[in-house]
Design a protein around this motif. Structure first.
Motif: not given
Length: 402
Positions: A235, A291-292, A348
């Motif tokens: 992440q 990542a989101a 995520v």
């Protein structure tokens, strides 16, 4: 009588004769073989028929290096057909199938740019999209002139996995013109559908090679998964970076590439790919930052990579370089990891997908939808992606001996 005397000319230097060995090197003819050059997805590669290459595979490496232009200390591969990027430093070999469920065998080779690496350890999902069209164009798989589509079953010898490739044909050749576009490639072309059959455990034989959903290397939590190719997902927040970095920003970061390579090599050892960190190949495992998607970042909004447009952001590395898009095998692994509870990818991904057909990935050049099919136990039975491919040239390719 005046007598004019010409000035005495200095002795002319004798021409230096080249030693016999040097003279022989300078006058030696180049070698050549039949070959073709194809774009597959966001990659390009020289493709050989296996029957045109030496029977002894130990003789392949020098040919491939010279054809691509490696090693090149300048990193440009100007003396070959490489382009100074990992996505352009590739060779494919296609021949008759040795697998009962396939029409052709396909071997992928990744070449180092500045070094002498000739790596057979992984597959390339993007170039897989060119193998079916090449098999038809090279008449390895016959089609009738009145057919409007073809389906080629491909055995990838690197992983032992089967890929089904479906695409339109025109007058007995793979079609190039169409209205399908993929991010990272300009214009439109004919659509190629790739169905990766039972893609888990491509190299290690296991979906989760370490036996864990997450592992920790250098104090950073990762998920190691093997689908299409062994991959490591970390992440962005755990690295202290933004998930929407450009490839140039990743390269310019003072220590990010070094940190990622250290994590990748430790993961490669724990996944059983190599016994020592120094022995881990450059091509696998691949490592990817996830990542989101943001709802406010201007750059995400411009690329339509907000929470409503993609399910996650991914920035992948290939042979130590930030990828301009996303390797297809990494995309396959992302789709599988998103369904593994507590994985770094699941952490995520929004539970409400943008497209229920699969996972929509936001990469450095746009978006990619990966369709994934799972059985009742949550196992990945197949994964589908859509790409384009095109024959750029065919003829004879020349190389010289060192």
């Amino acid at each position: 009588m005046f007598k004019h005397t010409l000035p005495r000319l200095p002795n002319r230097p004798k021409l230096t004769q080249l030693p016999p060995c040097s003279r022989q090197i300078q006058t030696k003819k180049q070698n050549s073989l039949p070959a073709a050059y194809y774009r597959g997805g966001t990659s390009r590669a020289v493709i050989f028929k296996q029957s045109d290459l030496p029977k002894d595979k130990n003789h392949w490496a020098p040919i491939f290096r010279s054809v691509i232009g490696s090693p090149d200390p300048y990193g440009r591969q100007l003396d070959g057909l490489g382009g100074g990027l990992s996505s352009l430093s590739k060779v494919c070999v296609v021949g008759p199938s040795t697998h009962p469920s396939a029409d052709v065998d396909y071997t992928f080779i990744s070449l180092g740019i500045k070094n002498t690496d000739v790596d057979y350890s992984s597959n390339c999902g993007n170039m897989s999209s060119a193998v079916g069209p090449f098999a038809v164009d090279a008449q390895l798989v016959p089609v009738h002139s009145n057919q409007d589509s073809a389906s080629v079953r491909i055995h990838n010898t690197n992983t032992g996995k089967i890929i089904h490739s479906s695409f339109p044909v025109v007058d007995g050749e793979a079609a190039s013109t169409g209205d399908f576009a993929i991010d990272g490639v300009s214009g439109t072309a004919a659509r190629v559908q790739l169905d990766f059959i039972d893609p888990a455990g491509s190299v290690t034989g296991k979906l989760l090679p370490t036996g864990n959903v997450t592992d920790t290397f250098d104090g950073t939590r990762v998920t190691c998964i093997d689908v299409g190719n062994p991959c490591v997902f970390v992440q962005a927040d755990d690295l202290g970076v933004q998930g929407n970095m450009t490839p140039e920003e990743i390269t310019a970061h003072p220590d990010l590439l070094v940190r990622l390579d250290s994590i990748r090599r430790q993961a490669g050892v724990k996944m059983g790919i190599a016994k020592e960190r120094e022995e881990v190949p450059g091509s696998v495992p691949k490592i990817c930052i996830v990542a989101a998607p943001s709802t406010t970042d201007k750059r995400d909004i411009e690329r339509k990579q907000t929470a409503g447009d993609v399910d996650l952001l991914a920035r992948a590395l290939s042979v130590g370089q930030p990828h301009k898009a996303v390797p297809i095998t990494v995309a396959l692994a992302l789709a599988a990891a998103a369904r593994v509870p507590m994985s770094t990818v699941a952490g995520v991904v929004d539970r409400d997908p943008v497209d229920r057909a699969g996972v929509t990935i936001g990469h450095a050049s746009g978006n990619l939808l990966v369709g994934a099919n799972f059985d009742a136990d949550g196992g990945l039975t197949s994964a589908t992606v859509f790409r384009t491919a095109r024959r750029l040239f065919e003829g004879r390719i020349f190389w010289k001996n060192d």
